[in-house]
Structures are given as C-alpha cells and as structure tokens.
Design a protein around this motif. Sequence first.
Motif, PDB file in Angstrom:
ATOM      1  N   GLN A  40       0.839  -1.186   0.000  1.00 12.32           N
ATOM      2  CA  GLN A  40       0.000   0.000   0.000  1.00 12.32           C
ATOM      3  C   GLN A  40       0.877   1.239   0.000  1.00 12.32           C
ATOM      4  N   THR A  41       0.444   2.251  -0.732  1.00 18.11           N
ATOM      5  CA  THR A  41       1.191   3.498  -0.837  1.00 18.11           C
ATOM      6  C   THR A  41       0.308   4.659  -0.402  1.00 18.11           C
ATOM      7  N   LEU A  42       0.879   5.538   0.400  1.00 18.13           N
ATOM      8  CA  LEU A  42       0.182   6.742   0.839  1.00 18.13           C
ATOM      9  C   LEU A  42       0.868   7.951   0.212  1.00 18.13           C
ATOM     10  N   GLN A  43       0.072   8.830  -0.393  1.00 15.69           N
ATOM     11  CA  GLN A  43       0.587  10.027  -1.056  1.00 15.69           C
ATOM     12  C   GLN A  43       0.138  11.268  -0.290  1.00 15.69           C
ATOM     13  N   LEU A  44       1.110  12.006   0.276  1.00 11.94           N
ATOM     14  CA  LEU A  44       0.848  13.250   0.990  1.00 11.94           C
ATOM     15  C   LEU A  44       1.305  14.428   0.143  1.00 11.94           C
ATOM     16  N   GLY A  45       0.594  15.540   0.235  1.00  9.35           N
ATOM     17  CA  GLY A  45       1.001  16.755  -0.462  1.00  9.35           C
ATOM     18  C   GLY A  45       1.440  17.822   0.524  1.00  9.35           C
ATOM     19  N   ASN A  46       2.439  18.603   0.117  1.00  9.79           N
ATOM     20  CA  ASN A  46       2.919  19.711   0.937  1.00  9.79           C
ATOM     21  C   ASN A  46       3.451  20.787   0.001  1.00  9.79           C
ATOM     22  N   PRO A  47       3.070  22.050   0.206  1.00  4.21           N
ATOM     23  CA  PRO A  47       3.546  23.097  -0.703  1.00  4.21           C
ATOM     24  C   PRO A  47       4.958  23.577  -0.401  1.00  4.21           C
ATOM     25  N   ASP A  48       5.494  23.229   0.770  1.00  3.26           N
ATOM     26  CA  ASP A  48       6.760  23.795   1.231  1.00  3.26           C
ATOM     27  C   ASP A  48       7.860  22.743   1.251  1.00  3.26           C
ATOM     28  N   GLU A  49       8.667  22.708   0.210  1.00  2.22           N
ATOM     29  CA  GLU A  49       9.820  21.812   0.220  1.00  2.22           C
ATOM     30  C   GLU A  49      10.889  22.405   1.135  1.00  2.22           C
ATOM     31  N   PRO A  50      11.398  21.625   2.081  1.00  2.00           N
ATOM     32  CA  PRO A  50      12.375  22.175   3.017  1.00  2.00           C
ATOM     33  C   PRO A  50      13.717  22.431   2.352  1.00  2.00           C
ATOM     34  N   PRO A  51      14.504  23.376   2.870  1.00  2.00           N
ATOM     35  CA  PRO A  51      15.833  23.626   2.303  1.00  2.00           C
ATOM     36  C   PRO A  51      16.842  22.548   2.678  1.00  2.00           C
ATOM     37  N   ASP A  52      16.561  21.827   3.756  1.00  2.18           N
ATOM     38  CA  ASP A  52      17.431  20.757   4.246  1.00  2.18           C
ATOM     39  C   ASP A  52      16.601  19.880   5.169  1.00  2.18           C
ATOM     40  N   LEU A  53      17.227  18.859   5.742  1.00  9.51           N
ATOM     41  CA  LEU A  53      16.520  17.993   6.686  1.00  9.51           C
ATOM     42  C   LEU A  53      17.224  17.978   8.040  1.00  9.51           C
ATOM     43  N   LEU A  54      17.708  19.122   8.449  1.00 14.63           N
ATOM     44  CA  LEU A  54      18.263  19.265   9.792  1.00 14.63           C
ATOM     45  C   LEU A  54      17.108  19.435  10.779  1.00 14.63           C
ATOM     46  N   PRO A  55      17.086  18.678  11.867  1.00 18.71           N
ATOM     47  CA  PRO A  55      15.937  18.721  12.773  1.00 18.71           C
ATOM     48  C   PRO A  55      16.058  19.785  13.859  1.00 18.71           C
ATOM     49  N   TYR A  56      16.602  20.941  13.502  1.00 13.24           N
ATOM     50  CA  TYR A  56      16.871  21.953  14.517  1.00 13.24           C
ATOM     51  C   TYR A  56      16.093  23.244  14.296  1.00 13.24           C
ATOM     52  N   ASP A  57      15.038  23.166  13.485  1.00 11.12           N
ATOM     53  CA  ASP A  57      14.136  24.297  13.330  1.00 11.12           C
ATOM     54  C   ASP A  57      12.742  23.749  13.061  1.00 11.12           C
ATOM     55  N   SER A  58      11.781  24.641  12.835  1.00 12.24           N
ATOM     56  CA  SER A  58      10.382  24.214  12.712  1.00 12.24           C
ATOM     57  C   SER A  58       9.825  24.491  11.320  1.00 12.24           C
ATOM     58  N   HIS A  59      10.632  24.357  10.297  1.00  7.41           N
ATOM     59  CA  HIS A  59      10.161  24.558   8.930  1.00  7.41           C
ATOM     60  C   HIS A  59       8.986  23.617   8.649  1.00  7.41           C
ATOM     61  N   GLY A  60       7.912  24.195   8.101  1.00  6.62           N
ATOM     62  CA  GLY A  60       6.695  23.416   7.891  1.00  6.62           C
ATOM     63  C   GLY A  60       6.852  22.233   6.972  1.00  6.62           C
ATOM     64  N   GLY A  61       7.831  22.276   6.063  1.00  4.53           N
ATOM     65  CA  GLY A  61       8.022  21.157   5.160  1.00  4.53           C
ATOM     66  C   GLY A  61       8.734  19.979   5.789  1.00  4.53           C
ATOM     67  N   LYS A  62       9.336  20.186   6.969  1.00  3.38           N
ATOM     68  CA  LYS A  62      10.082  19.110   7.618  1.00  3.38           C
ATOM     69  C   LYS A  62       9.202  18.229   8.503  1.00  3.38           C
ATOM     70  N   GLU A  63       8.131  18.790   9.022  1.00  2.00           N
ATOM     71  CA  GLU A  63       7.310  18.074   9.999  1.00  2.00           C
ATOM     72  C   GLU A  63       6.819  16.716   9.494  1.00  2.00           C
ATOM     73  N   PRO A  64       6.281  16.607   8.260  1.00  2.00           N
ATOM     74  CA  PRO A  64       5.819  15.281   7.818  1.00  2.00           C
ATOM     75  C   PRO A  64       6.952  14.259   7.735  1.00  2.00           C
ATOM     76  N   VAL A  65       8.141  14.712   7.338  1.00  2.00           N
ATOM     77  CA  VAL A  65       9.270  13.793   7.211  1.00  2.00           C
ATOM     78  C   VAL A  65       9.691  13.282   8.581  1.00  2.00           C
ATOM     79  N   PHE A  66       9.917  14.196   9.510  1.00  2.00           N
ATOM     80  CA  PHE A  66      10.392  13.795  10.828  1.00  2.00           C
ATOM     81  C   PHE A  66       9.330  13.025  11.604  1.00  2.00           C
ATOM     82  N   ALA A  67       8.059  13.381  11.419  1.00  2.00           N
ATOM     83  CA  ALA A  67       6.986  12.638  12.085  1.00  2.00           C
ATOM     84  C   ALA A  67       6.975  11.184  11.638  1.00  2.00           C
TER      85      ALA A  67
END
Length: 541
Positions: A40-67
């Motif tokens: 099974q595949t789940l497809q999520l949409g997000n308008p904000d691609e993060p600039p990086d994947l450092l977990p030291y800020d609250s960029h809205g595009g990072k939350e789905p990845v880190f969650a």
Amino acid sequence: MNLGALGLAPAAVSILIIAACSGPNDNDTSDGGAESGSEQTLQLGNPDEPPDLLPYDSHGGKEPVFAAILTPLIWVDSAGEWHSELLESWEVSDDGLTVTLEMNSGLEWTDGTAVTSADVALTLEHNLDPQVSVRAGSLAGVVGAEEFLSGETEEIAGLTTPDEHTVVIELESPSVWLQDMARERIFVVPEHVLGDVPHDDLNDHEYFSSFPVSNGPYKFVEWESGQHIELERSDQWSLGEAGFSRLFIKYLPGDVANAQLETGELHYYDRVDPSDADRIAEFEHVEIQSTTGVSQSPVWGLMYNEPLLDERVRQAMAHAIDRKGICEAAFNGFCTVPETNIPHIAPEWALPDSGITVYDYDPERAKELLKQADWNSENELIFLSWSEPGGPRDRALEIAQANMADVGINWTIENVDLPTMNERNEESPESFHGWEGAGGNFAVDPNFVRELTACDKHFPMGANRGHYCNEELDDLWSAGSSETDQEERARIYKDAFRILNEDVPNIWMIIPDNIVAHDARLDGVNPETRVREIGDWSWEE
C-alpha cells in the motif's frame, strides 16, 4: 510539581467534518490507491519543500518527514494534552529547578541499538547551542550550558544521565523550561551515530541526507529535489507496524494538490486554501476536516522605529484593519479574529478580561489617533511579504493594506522569499517598516510570547523581528516564568498582556482554522495533530 499547577489546562477545540455523500471512487486506478495486501502506498502533499533535513528548526516542510522517520521527545497538542512515546514520565521538582525525564524501555533504532538517555542528552545538547538550533533561546537556563558552549567545560553540568533510562536537567532558576521544550517538539537523534560529531560539522553531516538509522514508523529512501521524498515502512519500529508499505511526500502548489485530490492521486493535504474547502468537499471520495487553529497567520509585524514609535499610530493601524471582513473574504470564515490584539489562544487563566482595549474595526477612531500623533499621511511605508501570491494570507494582507490606506497609512508590499526577508531583517532593519509573520503556539505557556517581544531577543538572536523593547514587560515575563504559584503567575501574565494590548508591537490579524483534506478511506487523521501521528494511519477496513 503537578503540571496542572503550571496552568496546563486544555483549551476548547471544535472539529468540523465535511464530506460528500457518495463513497470512494470505484474507478480509482492511480498508483497511490488503496491496494490489496500489504503493498500500500500513501501520497501526501505539501507546498513547502524544506531547504534541508536538519531537525533543529520548525520549517513546515520538515514536519511530515520527521513525524514519519523520527520520534519527538515530548509534545503538547492544541487542547493542552501532553504526548510522548519515548518517555514514561516527566516531572518538575517542587522548587522548579529540576526536570526529570524517565524513558520507556524496549525502544530501538533501526540498527537494533537501544534508544537511551544518551540519545536524549545529545539531542538536548544540540538544541541548547544557538549555532545549531533556533530553539536554543527557548531552552536557555540549563546549569553549565554557557560554560560548555564557550569551551570552558567538556560537558553540561546541568544535563546528566544517571542511567540509561533517566535524564536530569538542572535549571539556573525556576522556569517553564519543560513547557518550552514540549512546545518545540524536538526530534531525538542517535548518539551512537552523532555523539562524536563536532557541533560545527552537524550541518553538513551525511546522516541528515540519508538517515541510515532512524526510530520512526517509516525509513528514509530518497529525496528527489523539487519532486518528493520517498519513505518505506520500517519493520524495526518499536511501537507497532505502520499502515503503508510506502509513503511519498510530494511538493505541490495548492492548485495541483487540489487536482490530484480530485483524481485520487493524492490522499492527504493539510494546506487547503479556505476558499477551496467547499469545492473540495464535493469530491466524491474526499473528506474535509477543520478545527480551531492555534497559530496566528498572517501577523502584520511592525518595526519598532520611526515613524512607528508612537503607540497611537500602531493602535490606529489595529483599528483600521477590518479583521472580521478579512476572515470572511480571505479565509471563507474558517478563522478566529483576535480583536484584543493579544495572542488570545494562550491559556485562558493567563489572559486579562478587564483593562484592555478591543480593537474593533473603527476607521474614525483610527483617524482620531493618527491626528493625535501628528501622523504625516505622506509617509511611505515598506512591508515585506513572503506569502504565496493569491493565497489566503496574500489576500488578507492586500485587504489590510487597503484598509490602512483608507485612513491615511500608505504601505507598499514587497514580495520576497523568506531568506531575503531574514537577510534584510538582520543586515538592514531600517530599510523597511513591516514584515509578514506567521505561526506561534502559546497554548502551552504564554511565556513563549517573550521570544517575540523581549529586548534581548532581537532577530537573529531571537524571534523579535520588529526590535520592539519594553523593559517593564521583560520583567513581567521573567517573573511569570519563575513563579510556581498559579494565581500569582496568572496575575503577572495578565499584566504582561495588558502592556501588549496597549503597545501593539504587532498586529495579530487572523487565526486560521486547521483545514485538512484527505481520502475518505484514510483512518486516523486528526486535524488537530495533522501528520504527527502518521504511524497510526491506515486504510479503513
């Protein structure tokens, strides 16, 4: 110390669910559909691609990845409920000087290494360093942190791990440090991978581009820049089994996301434009859920310099803006209006109900205040906006601009990207007079507002972008955060909010509702927590 004594009473939250009457699209043959078996595949949409994947800020595009791939230490939802999958308990001593975290046992990283107190301690160490984490200001006050960061000591004296399951944090003075940490939603990183990495090397470390070791329901696969991030189910997740074998986080503008929701190519999107909500709800296999928001957006931020130093000018702006009209025109009614111009989503016990001004829409009052302040209608003001053109925030700002022009306050809106706004805020704050703000969750403890208003928190050292300063207010924030008596804390915070109500350092325009659109078959979605519990999502049986 009982956490209830710190004013952590839940707030009232309402949830609205809108769905078309018909069932799922029987003709859905898209790659992301509800496939049979375990594939099974789940497809999520997000308008904000993060600039990086450092977990030291609250960029809205990072939350789905880190969650999906990591686990937060502890967090608090909009109703004031505390959550942690890593911790068995958390406690503050009666004197407010010691925080003790007890971890759950049996948790592992994907390489089989146990998740221990060493991981938590390293994560906190990283987040105490302002050169690494934007959260350092919120977490300041740990004994020995300054000496460690200056190189005087090799360890933080107030951050210890008596055993593999216990973390003890000693504070320099009583404070709401635990609440601040919970509000920040800090994701834990592996000490056995990053423990020997100097702080200066973290930004470029390979771990944050591939995440070979993780502890969430999904594992990192790849990041196709400009397209998507692909994840796969983690068979080593200690807390159960994720509901999907694959997960794609697709970076899409709103119109594309809407189209893919309609065709079934997209299963979840939580940045729904309020003006599109009713139309999306008519899609035969899509459900819309909304709940009262906890973040203020947009905020018409003001620079604390000429010609805006006179509080009567700022009060006039607050009266000039038709916030109720903006709520209807820009947000289709999916919003709340903070007419007292204070972050009223803070706990009710902290908010004053007397001695405050209600800034209702009153152009005549605005003109009176401007006349008292000898306002020059020839003044030309510059406002920096980073909103998506045509989006609800952009529409709200344009209406507010027109409202203020009607009373003789003339703004030019310059559209910039966020890095450019940050650069100008840091290097030439005198070159503009206003800025677009967004976000802010004060439901845990109102002391977080200090980060936005304190004299020593001017950007980039803190979140006070406008360089506002009121020493009396600073004293109240300090007194409130260190006071353990609930009634006294309430009195102090109410006085602080009265000052903010009078000074109007920023204009809190609208609190948008959280609006989530998702495939009606998707089980586990909650508009309050959004993607935070994505490991529990699955297709309905």
